[in-house]
Motif scaffolding. Structure first.
Motif, short mmCIF file in Angstrom:
data_model
loop_
_atom_site.label_atom_id
_atom_site.label_comp_id
_atom_site.label_asym_id
_atom_site.label_seq_id
_atom_site.Cartn_x
_atom_site.Cartn_y
_atom_site.Cartn_z
N PHE A 250 0.81 -1.23 0.00
CA PHE A 250 0.00 0.00 0.00
C PHE A 250 0.84 1.27 0.00
O PHE A 250 0.33 2.34 0.31
CB PHE A 250 -0.98 0.02 1.17
CG PHE A 250 -1.82 -1.23 1.27
CD1 PHE A 250 -2.68 -1.59 0.25
CD2 PHE A 250 -1.75 -2.05 2.39
CE1 PHE A 250 -3.45 -2.73 0.33
CE2 PHE A 250 -2.51 -3.22 2.47
CZ PHE A 250 -3.37 -3.56 1.44
N GLY A 251 2.12 1.19 -0.29
CA GLY A 251 2.98 2.37 -0.27
C GLY A 251 3.91 2.39 0.92
O GLY A 251 4.95 3.04 0.90
N LEU A 254 7.36 1.02 -0.17
CA LEU A 254 7.99 1.56 -1.38
C LEU A 254 9.48 1.75 -1.18
O LEU A 254 10.23 1.94 -2.13
CB LEU A 254 7.38 2.93 -1.74
CG LEU A 254 5.98 2.92 -2.37
CD1 LEU A 254 5.43 4.34 -2.41
CD2 LEU A 254 6.02 2.34 -3.76
N ALA A 356 3.81 8.00 1.19
CA ALA A 356 2.80 7.50 0.26
C ALA A 356 1.96 6.37 0.84
O ALA A 356 2.49 5.41 1.38
CB ALA A 356 3.48 7.02 -1.02
N ARG A 358 -1.59 4.24 -0.63
CA ARG A 358 -2.52 4.00 -1.75
C ARG A 358 -3.24 5.26 -2.26
O ARG A 358 -4.11 5.80 -1.58
CB ARG A 358 -3.55 2.96 -1.31
CG ARG A 358 -4.21 2.24 -2.47
CD ARG A 358 -5.07 1.11 -1.97
NE ARG A 358 -5.27 0.11 -3.03
CZ ARG A 358 -5.82 -1.09 -2.81
NH1 ARG A 358 -6.22 -1.43 -1.62
NH2 ARG A 358 -5.97 -1.94 -3.80
N PRO A 360 -1.79 8.33 -2.88
CA PRO A 360 -1.43 9.44 -2.00
C PRO A 360 -1.97 10.75 -2.56
O PRO A 360 -1.83 11.03 -3.74
CB PRO A 360 0.10 9.43 -2.00
CG PRO A 360 0.52 8.54 -3.12
CD PRO A 360 -0.61 7.62 -3.41
N GLY A 517 2.22 3.45 -7.17
CA GLY A 517 1.53 4.44 -8.00
C GLY A 517 0.61 3.89 -9.07
O GLY A 517 0.34 4.56 -10.05
MO1 MOS Z 1 1.65 3.25 -3.82
S1 MOS Z 1 1.07 4.61 -2.40
O1 MOS Z 1 2.77 4.14 -4.74
O2 MOS Z 1 2.21 1.81 -3.19
#
Ligand code: MOS
Length: 731
Positions: A250-251, A254, A356, A358, A360, A517
């Motif tokens: 979910f970010g 990352l 970030a 999901r 963002p 993203g």
């Molecule tokens: Mo997403 S918030 O770039 O995993």
């Protein structure tokens, strides 16, 4: 079009494997627990010692003393890392908050020590023996208190019109708003939210000489490698990152976090592999979260519903006063209006790092904009679907008319959604529909999520047995990457799906777009396609035909008048990479959705139940409708949580998220979401890539929370502008 892969043909327009609902290849492994998570990779380091991270007990200040002697003498302890005994480690391109080392504390639960022991229990027990004294200093923890000064205090701040002014203008918003016959001027609040992914951040680290290997849980292998190199001050060439199975991201994954950094340092100190999983209670304050926002929206319209003025201002805060959660992102993209202003102000806060999560910006942005649209519809006495249809742009981005739109069917999403959902049965009068003790309401929201694409490479190998192996450092964070990549290779090479093996997540493979993203599906499959096109050419060279002109189907090849079995080629392999030319800069490539929701609200207690949710999505070619649907319904559940239950409660005196476990941070459960439907339009995006596919993983969270909020208003006649919409707010 200057995609560097030919294709030129429209192979996928005639596809039989791509575009077909296909169960996830890794599904049985995930559901039976045989796909190991990072912490469970016993096979890579059976002699791994266990690390336990201690988080700071204060939000801001200094460690005045730390006594680790008892911990060092405790049974089974191999090493203790004490932050005050170490230099602060450096930062990376992707980290705002410091991850370890030194005496300064920047946020609550920052890692301040790590115990390494023979067993997990020994590490945990020894960690409890560490005694730390802190000098607390005051900090800024309350967004509402600092937000008004944010334009000046934040790094993006500046006097109006001056350098660094965060306001973007088109036309004359103030005059148009002042003279508009119908207006809305409202402020909305969204709280801090947590990813609450199933698998916590976890890493096994091991050194061989100056070579570091990290078996970890990460969305972006290349960023992890680069970030780790920056932080440790070593060459990324000496780092291998491996992350084949991931229990949600979910970010939050990352980039590497404290588990990976501390495991690497601890492994160096212990001279053997070390494994660390962040304890669940550390996840909420030690890692990243979605920042809270305050959003003011002003809309001015003519009586016929044409919007003449839009202003969207967004305030959020972050530990460095940079980054922030930009709720305005979708606003230039959604609806026409000649006079516009958007601004994103970021204040400095001493809470844990916001980063970030999901969609963002766009996820909370819709929670404000799409409610403001509902409020405008009501002020106009107009149906909210109709209001949106009246403000559809034609071919160009509403807030940036120099930019073309690659492909957009929001109007179709709204019309088809209204039809399927039975929207015509909705009463425009709030609080008018009742079933016994239940007040019933329906809500709608539009949705936009950008659909970026990133360079992505892959390696494809044909074996003598006719089997294909695809290798790329793309990740599968539960999204279905394994499956859509196998589908793409099977389609391009004309073999059945079960003849393709996909290997992901290892930095020794070619560099992919990674998962973030919502660019992963479109980009990584395009890269695999590019590699397969090169493989077709290589096979053609070997067998004496033009690989671009040949037909690969059913395990055989037809080229000119001749035909071959794929196995005639023997062993052949090829690399390929999808890169993107300049032409894309002229276009905005986005995904669109119409979101609908029906709720029942208990007239006496205010308890809200979602009865039905529908999303009609416009996201180009859908590579695998089954896994794409799972992405969208998962995001809709997350949006329902954002609307009704999810909130990191900030202790504004001590500066931390109080509800830092899965009991206190309430995510929806199955019983909260009885019925969901997802419909994909049969659209194709001609710009994004030869796949003509766009991502859906973040589109699904852009809009549904506002549809829930609007449904609650329609049910009750009470408009709450502060999420989550808990019952105490409308009694
Ligand atoms: Mo997403 S918030 O770039 O995993």
């Amino acid at each position: 079009m200057d995609f560097n892969a030919p294709a030129g043909d429209n192979l996928f327009d005639r596809a039989t494997v791509v575009g077909k609902s296909t169960p996830r290849i890794d599904g049985p492994l995930k559901t039976t627990g045989t796909a190991p998570y990072a912490y469970e990779r016993h096979e890579v380091a059976s002699n791994a010692a266990y690390g336990w991270i201690v988080g700071s007990a204060i939000a801001k200040g200094r460690i005045s003393a730390m006594n680790v002697e008892d911990a060092r003498r405790a049974p089974g302890v191999i090493a203790v890392l004490a932050a005050p005994e170490m230099e602060p480690i450096g930062s990376s391109n992707w980290n705002y908050a410091p991850l370890f080392g030194g005496r300064e504390v920047a946020h609550y639960h920052q890692a301040v020590a790590c115990v390494v022991a023979e067993t997990f229990e020994q590490a945990r027990a020894a960690a409890a023996l560490i005694r730390t004294d802190y000098e607390r200093t005051s900090g800024e923890f309350d967004l509402a208190a600092v937000a008004p000064d944010a334009p000046l205090a934040g790094s993006q701040g500046g006097a109006e019109g001056g350098a660094g002014d965060p306001r973007t203008r088109r036309g004359d918003f103030e005059s148009a708003f002042a003279s508009a016959p119908v207006t809305v001027d409202q402020t909305y609040h969204t709280p801090d939210e947590s990813h609450a992914m199933m698998e916590p951040h976890a890493t096994i680290a091991a050194w061989e000489g100056d070579q570091l290997t990290l078996w970890t849980s990460n969305q972006m292998i290349q960023w992890a490698k680069t970030g780790m190199g920056q932080i440790l001050g070593i060459s990324p060439e000496n780092i291998r990152v491996d992350s084949p199975y991931i229990g949600g991201g979910f970010g939050g994954k990352l980039f590497i976090r404290a588990d990976a950094v501390v495991a690497a340092l601890a492994s160096r100190a212990a001279k053997r592999p070390v494994k660390i999983a962040l304890q669940r209670p550390l996840m909420f304050n030690n890692t990243t979260h979605r920042h809270a926002t305050i959003q003011r929206i002003r809309l001015g319209a003519e009586r016929d519903g044409r919007i003449t003025a839009i202003a969207h201002e967004n305030w959020s805060g972050n530990i460095t006063g940079t980054g922030g959660e930009d709720g305005t992102l979708q606003t230039p993209k959604l609806y026409t209006a000649p006079n516009r202003m958007t601004a994103n102000y970021v204040a400095q806060l001493d809470l844990p790092e916001g980063n970030a999560m999901r969609a963002p910006g766009e996820a909370p942005g819709h929670m404000a904009l799409e409610v403001a649209m509902d409020e405008l519809a009501e002020a106009l006495g107009m149906d909210p679907v109709e209001l949106r249809l009246r403000n559809e742009p034609e071919g160009r981005v509403p807030g940036d008319p120099d930019t073309l739109i690659s492909d957009r069917h929001l109007a179709r999403c709204l019309r088809e959604g209204a039809e399927r959902f039975g929207w015509s049965a909705r009463s425009p009068t709030p609080g008018a529909v009742r079933e016994g003790r239940w007040l019933i309401g329906m809500g709608v929201a539009g949705g936009y999520r950008a659909a970026p694409a990133r360079q992505s490479a892959a390696f494809v190998r044909l074996g003598a047995d006719g089997r294909l192996v695809v290798e790329t450092d793309m990740t599968d964070i539960g999204t279905g990457s394994y499956t859509i990549i196998a589908q793409t290779a099977a389609e391009t090479m004309g073999v059945p799906l079960d003849r393709v093996t996909v290997e992901l997540g290892d930095s020794r493979y070619p560099v992919s777009a990674g998962s973030g993203g919502q660019w992963g599906a479109a980009s990584s499959t395009a890269g695999v396609y590019a590699a397969c096109v090169n493989l077709r050419r290589a096979i053609g060279e070997k067998l004496g035909f033009d690989g671009d002109a040949a037909t690969f189907a059913d395990g055989s090849i037809r080229a000119g008048g001749r035909s071959f079995a794929l196995t005639d080629a023997g062993r052949v392999s090829a690399d390929g990479e999808m890169t993107y030319g300049d032409f894309k800069r002229d276009y905005d490539v986005g995904t669109y959705a119409g979101h609908f929701c029906e709720v029942a609200v208990d007239a006496y207690t205010g308890e809200t139940y979602i009865r039905r949710m529908l999303a009609v999505c416009d996201a180009g070619r859908i590579l695998n409708p089954l896994s794409a649907r799972s992405q969208v319904i998962g995001a809709m559940v997350m949006a329902a949580g954002a609307a009704l239950t999810e909130e990191l409660a900030v202790d504004t005196r001590f500066g931390y998220f109080v509800n830092h476990d899965l009991a206190g941070y309430e995510v929806p459960v199955h019983a909260d979401i009885p019925h969901q439907e997802v419909v994909f339009l049969d659209t194709l995006d001609p710009i994004i890539s030869p796949m003509k596919a766009k991502g859906v993983g973040e589109l699904g969270i852009c809009g549904p929370a506002a549809a829930v909020a609007n449904a609650i208003y329609n049910a009750t006649g009470v408009r709450i502008r502060e999420y989550p919409l808990t019952l105490d707010k409308y009694l």
